[in-house]
Design a protein around this motif. Structure first.
Motif, PDB file in Angstrom:
ATOM      1  N   VAL A  72       0.837  -1.196   0.000  1.00 37.58           N
ATOM      2  CA  VAL A  72       0.000   0.000   0.000  1.00 37.58           C
ATOM      3  C   VAL A  72       0.873   1.248   0.000  1.00 37.58           C
ATOM      4  O   VAL A  72       0.563   2.241  -0.655  1.00 37.58           O
ATOM      5  N   GLN A  73       1.987   1.177   0.727  1.00 39.35           N
ATOM      6  CA  GLN A  73       2.892   2.337   0.781  1.00 39.35           C
ATOM      7  C   GLN A  73       3.292   2.792  -0.632  1.00 39.35           C
ATOM      8  O   GLN A  73       3.502   3.977  -0.863  1.00 39.35           O
ATOM      9  N   SER A  76       9.592   6.764   9.146  1.00 39.66           N
ATOM     10  CA  SER A  76      10.454   7.115   8.019  1.00 39.66           C
ATOM     11  C   SER A  76       9.825   8.152   7.096  1.00 39.66           C
ATOM     12  O   SER A  76      10.541   8.898   6.433  1.00 39.66           O
ATOM     13  N   ASN A  77       8.507   8.201   7.042  1.00 36.00           N
ATOM     14  CA  ASN A  77       7.927   9.144   6.085  1.00 36.00           C
ATOM     15  C   ASN A  77       7.150  10.279   6.745  1.00 36.00           C
ATOM     16  O   ASN A  77       6.457  11.020   6.080  1.00 36.00           O
ATOM     17  N   LEU A 122       5.350  13.615   4.656  1.00 32.70           N
ATOM     18  CA  LEU A 122       3.888  13.546   4.654  1.00 32.70           C
ATOM     19  C   LEU A 122       3.290  14.701   5.429  1.00 32.70           C
ATOM     20  O   LEU A 122       2.316  15.326   4.993  1.00 32.70           O
ATOM     21  N   THR A 123       3.864  15.003   6.580  1.00 28.57           N
ATOM     22  CA  THR A 123       3.328  16.103   7.372  1.00 28.57           C
ATOM     23  C   THR A 123       3.450  17.407   6.609  1.00 28.57           C
ATOM     24  O   THR A 123       2.547  18.236   6.625  1.00 28.57           O
ATOM     25  N   LYS A 124       4.574  17.553   5.925  1.00 27.92           N
ATOM     26  CA  LYS A 124       4.760  18.788   5.175  1.00 27.92           C
ATOM     27  C   LYS A 124       3.655  18.927   4.121  1.00 27.92           C
ATOM     28  O   LYS A 124       3.031  19.976   4.001  1.00 27.92           O
ATOM     29  N   SER A 132       6.646  12.384  16.173  1.00 26.04           N
ATOM     30  CA  SER A 132       7.653  13.424  15.998  1.00 26.04           C
ATOM     31  C   SER A 132       9.020  12.900  16.425  1.00 26.04           C
ATOM     32  O   SER A 132       9.158  12.329  17.496  1.00 26.04           O
ATOM     33  N   PRO A 133      10.030  13.072  15.572  1.00 28.91           N
ATOM     34  CA  PRO A 133      11.356  12.568  15.903  1.00 28.91           C
ATOM     35  C   PRO A 133      12.037  13.406  16.991  1.00 28.91           C
ATOM     36  O   PRO A 133      12.831  12.879  17.759  1.00 28.91           O
TER      37      PRO A 133
END
Lengths: 161, 878
Positions: free
Chosen positions: B347-348, B380-381, B385-387, B416-417
């Motif tokens: 799906v990714q 990892s993404n 994606l948030t952007k 959040s990293p």
């Protein structure tokens, strides 16, 4: 399972309602109001599915009429579109290019046809021909009964002259 | 002939109604028709009964009441002829539903019609039964329907099959009666019978484990063969839909195979080939074909693993996603949601396409896509994606922003990293859509900010910039105001500069300007303004040179019509003016808020927002989590760092707060019925939630909720908070000038911090020369009417009491439940005590106070003693 079928005109007038799940009269008119508000205002290029109260309403517009069917979340929406089309084609064949007026003046016939297509919210017959045959067989039963009644009343009328 | 029934024909009535220009006209026509139909009904007119019923059905469709026609349906059904029955059954299905008792009356007619020699009449009865039967009717008529499953005409068999679905749904214990007949129906050739039998079979399998096992063994192979034939069948005009042979049949076959193959490796194996055939051979340029493919994908995803098939299925969905038809994309997103738990990686691969769908013009598609994106985000993404999502936030529809922000915030919080990124993203969201952000989101942000001590300077400067540009976003304003109040000094001198930051020059008066602007903005609500006042108080200490100006701003709120603001400003004004020595300590920097406690509280809540994706194995943290109480607490950080109260535990500074400035009397009236420890939290919560109270209540924990109900306005809580000098028994403390006292009171000699006493002070309920009874009160927050009293008996004499018995009687509006006492021997000279619990329910809570008459009997040196008394000094709010 189909929970209900609604036919609504573009003006928001109800042309046919069939409820397969229990809704009280009050709920029914609320549902109709809510859905016609949602569906009639949708733009032309949007999908034919509306998520509503945890159900999905699949609708399709044919000329001035919106055919709506309410189904469960996990049901196949595309198939419902086919069922709607199936219904419309049978109506079309029965009335001979059906229009809204046919459904207004012969609303009971539209119901008879629907009853040959759906029972308990499930599809009953996938052959348009069979549906048409069954409906016309029953229509002719009615006609025969009428004729008989007429002839009897004629006989009575003549006898009492 | 009846003069009334000679009325219009159905067609004419419809015409007349359609000719009406206004609703009033229409009502008049309908009323007239209804009147004549009623007259015909009461005359028991036979000739026009069916016509009248048809009219009634039309009137019913227009939304008018037609209950008086119900009995007419029954009469028509009972008539011998087919035309009467046909219209009668139609009316029955239209005008009645299963919940009406009239329906029971039709059972007998139905039974007769089910046994009729005319197959069409049998069909009518089956149809009516299938559409509206109740559980009782289902039970009564099940044997008839079961028999009809073997009727000679297939059109009756198919109706009976669908009717059986309704019956087993209403009465699930009838399932076993239908298993065998269905197995033989599944072998038939007639499409209608097959369709309906499969449908019934699927429902039987869902209802009964045994039925499922039976059909798995007996029918799987046969059904696979039927599907194979259907896929490979030559053109059959009767069942053809856009070049596909009976898609309805194929879809039902696929659906039933899905149920049979689920969790069964053998059955799944058996259907592999045919599924591959369907998936590859079906044309996907028409809706009918896509409907089959869609069903096929679902079946492949739910049966036991077969790698190759799944790749095929996900590829079909990929094709769907790039389809231009909205319907197809909608179902693709829908199905990908299910696929994600089966094969997330596959799906990714479609992530980019899915992200595009978030921006679709169709709300249903947007919503689905957003849910899917939410499930796709991982460590990892998360950044790209948030952007994307935040960028889209700028241009999205107003009514979509609420959903979108909730999802973004939830993603950011979850994945959040680092803190810097978290703060940055949240600020972006707040600036774009601060008005759509739920309270707990910005509360959480404040918690994170306090924890990131190395970022305080950076954060406050970013917020300072943000508030300049996004002054209309309430949430930005609140967070900014809070941070400027808290870290205002870091704003001045660019403390803790990060590399990526551009230095800015802010003067003290700039900072005060921002707050002044916020408090004066007419759109600021009570909470924001109250927060502004606190920030100003803090700044008055951080910026001593601006003190006078701040005092002026604070003073302006003294005349506020909002009690909360008025009171705060009066209090703060007096702090600034009279208590210089106290102020610095009073508004010291907040202690770090405990993130773990806070998130623990939040995660205690059940996910609500993501209910649509329930079927998934993934654990979904809640997008709109419970409210944050921690940050609220510290908004009123006035007394947290109270000099008199050593701040012992980071987590529970409330204790100090309570101990320091709420004397027992006030807490009694404040916290109504909360237990000691908790009361601090809840009162403050309530206090601070002013203005936004309803919104928070919706999602707050139960105890908070009950409190806000009790204290209708949180302002009353504030009143009592700040007026500790009110004598203990007084029920409703008044503010009048008490802030002065409060402050003067503990200015010179701060009170010794005491333990958190109970929220309700104990009272001496009874005292005689020989005996003393003390009542300790507590409340269960969820039932304000109930008070738990712990009675404590002590012996004042020098002799031991034995056989000590305490009895109590209460008036009628109270209910008393006495629990067993801790003992029946009371040692002498107050050297020990007996306790006994009483549970009192006050039916007139708030109107009458608890009172009781008591009698104590005991033996003193073998002699019976008796003491009696009345207790009426229990506070009214209990």
């Amino acid at each position: 399972m189909i929970h209900f079928v609604l036919l609504i005109s573009r003006q928001g007038k109800v042309r046919l309602t069939k409820w397969y799940s229990p809704y009280s009269q009050k709920e029914r008119s609320k549902v109709i109001r809510e859905l016609s508000g949602m569906i009639l205002t949708r733009g032309p290029k949007l999908s034919n599915f509306v998520e509503w109260r945890g159900f999905k309403v699949v609708y399709k517009r044919y000329a001035s009429l919106y055919f709506c069917m309410c189904i469960n979340q996990e049901d196949n929406e595309l198939e419902i579109l086919e069922i709607i089309h199936h219904f419309v084609e049978i109506l079309d064949r029965y009335f001979g290019s059906v229009c809204e007026l046919d459904l207004i003046f012969n609303f009971h016939k539209a119901y008879y046809i629907l009853d040959e297509i759906l029972i308990a919210g499930e599809l009953q017959e996938s052959s348009k021909k069979t549906v048409a045959r069954l409906v016309s067989a029953q229509d002719s039963l009615v006609d025969a009964a009428k004729e008989e009644a007429n002839s009897i009343s004629n006989i009575i009328a003549q006898a009492t002259k | 002939m009846n003069p009334f029934s000679s009325g219009t024909r159905l067609r004419d009535m419809i015409r007349a109604i359609r000719a009406c220009k206004t609703a009033a006209e229409e009502r008049a026509v309908v009323r007239k028709e209804c009147a004549s139909i009623r007259a015909a009904v009461s005359d028991n007119d036979n000739d026009y009964r069916h016509r009248n019923l048809a009219k009634l059905m039309f009137i019913h469709m227009l939304g008018y009441p037609t209950h008086f026609g119900q009995m007419e349906c029954l009469k028509l059904i009972a008539a011998p002829g087919f035309p009467e029955k046909r219209i009668g059954y139609l009316g029955l299905m239209l005008l009645l539903d299963e919940r009406q008792e009239v329906l029971m009356l039709v059972t007998n007619s139905l039974k007769q019609d089910l046994n009729h020699t005319n197959q069409y009449i049998v069909g009518l009865a089956l149809c009516a039964l299938g559409n509206i039967c109740s559980a009782e009717m289902a039970r009564d008529l099940a044997p008839e329907v079961e028999r009809l499953l073997q009727f000679r005409d297939p059109n009756v068999r198919k109706k009976a099959a669908l009717c059986s679905i309704r019956i087993v749904k209403k009465v699930p214990d009838l399932v076993e009666n239908f298993v065998n007949p269905v197995a033989s129906l599944l072998k038939e050739k007639h499409h209608g019978v097959l369709l309906t039998a499969m449908q019934l079979c699927a429902d039987l399998c869902i209802l009964s484990e045994e039925a499922l096992e039976y059909f798995k063994k007996r029918c799987t192979e046969g059904l696979v063969k039927v599907l194979k034939d259907a896929v490979n069948s030559p053109y059959a005009p009767e069942y053809d839909i856009s070049g596909i042979a009976d898609p309805f049949l194929q879809i039902r076959l696929l659906r039933l195979l899905r149920i049979l193959g689920h969790g069964d490796a053998d059955a799944s194996d058996c259907m592999n080939d045919v599924l591959a055939q369907v998936a590859t051979k079906t044309e996907s340029n028409k809706n009918a074909g896509n409907a089959i493919l869609y069903e096929c994908v679902e079946t492949i995803l739910s049966i036991e693993d077969s790698g190759g098939l799944r790749v095929l299925a996900i590829n079909i969905l990929g094709r769907f996603l790039s389809n231009r038809d909205n319907n197809i994309r909608y179902v693709a997103l829908n199905m990908l949601m299910k696929a994600i738990s089966v094969d997330g990686q596959a799906v990714q691969r479609h992530r980019a396409t899915i992200l595009e769908c978030v921006k679709d013009s169709d709300a249903s598609i947007r919503k689905r896509a957003l849910e899917l994106v939410y499930l796709l985000v991982n460590e990892s993404n998360v950044k790209p994606l948030t952007k994307e999502l935040i960028d889209y936030l700028e241009v999205s529809d107003q009514d979509f922003k609420g959903d979108l922000t909730a999802r973004i915030c939830s993603i950011v919080e979850k994945l959040s990293p680092d803190k810097l990124w978290y703060i940055d993203q949240m600020l972006k969201v707040l600036c774009e859509a601060g008005n759509y952000v739920k309270d707990e989101v910005w509360h959480a942000l404040i918690v994170v900010i306090t924890n990131a001590s190395n970022l305080h300077g950076y954060t406050v400067r970013s917020l300072y910039r943000a508030i300049q540009t996004s002054v209309d976003q309430e949430a930005v304003v609140r967070v900014a105001v809070w941070c400027i109040g808290e870290y205002g000094d870091l704003l001045m001198n660019n403390t803790g500069m990060l590399d990526l930051e551009e230095p800015i020059t802010v003067t003290e008066s700039d900072a005060v300007d921002v707050i002044e602007l916020a408090i004066k903005r007419h759109t600021s609500d009570l909470t924001t303004r109250a927060m502004c006042l606190i920030a100003l108080l803090k700044l008055s200490s951080r910026f001593p040179s601006s003190s006078q100006r701040i005092k002026d701003i604070v003073t302006q709120s003294k005349g506020s019509l909002l009690l909360e603001l008025q009171q705060r400003s009066i209090e703060f004004d007096s702090i600034i003016e009279k208590h210089q020595n106290l102020r610095a300590a009073l508004v010291e920097r907040m202690p770090v808020l405990d993130e773990a406690t806070y998130s623990g509280r939040r995660s205690g809540s059940v996910p609500a927002a993501v209910s649509t994706s329930q079927g998934n194995a993934l654990h979904l943290p809640n997008g709109v989590a419970k409210m944050a109480d921690a940050p609220l607490l510290d908004l009123l950080d006035l007394s947290v760092d109270e000099p008199a109260a050593p701040n012992s535990s980071g987590g529970n500074f409330l204790q100090d707060l309570l101990g320091a400035d709420i004397s027992s009397s006030s807490s009694q009236s404040v916290s109504g019925k909360i237990q000691a420890q908790k009361s601090g939290t809840d009162v403050l919560l309530d206090l601070l939630s002013t203005g936004s109270a309803p919104a928070q209540n919706g999602s707050s924990t139960p105890d908070i909720f009950s409190i806000s109900q009790d204290n209708k306005t949180s302002i009353s809580a504030l009143d009592s908070l700040s007026s500790p000098m009110v004598p203990p028994v007084q029920a409703s403390p008044i503010t009048g000038g008490s802030p002065m006292d409060l402050l003067d009171g503990f200015g010179p000699n701060p009170p010794v911090p005491k333990d958190n006493g109970p929220a309700h002070p104990p009272i001496v309920a009874f005292e005689s020369s020989s005996l003393k009874i003390i009542f300790n009160f507590s409340k269960e927050p969820e039932s304000p009417q109930t008070t738990l009293i712990e009675a404590n008996f002590t012996n004042k004499s020098s002799e031991v009491y034995t056989d000590f018995i305490f009895q109590a009687a209460v008036p009628k509006f109270l209910q008393l439940h006495l629990e067993p006492a801790s003992g029946n021997t009371l040692p002498s000279s107050s050297s020990g005590s007996i306790t006994q619990k009483l549970r009192v329910t006050n039916n007139q809570h708030g109107k009458k106070s608890i009172m009781m008459r008591i009698r104590i009997s005991y033996k003193l040196n073998g002699k019976d003693m008796l003491e009696e008394g009345q207790i009426s000094n229990i506070p009214r709010d209990l």
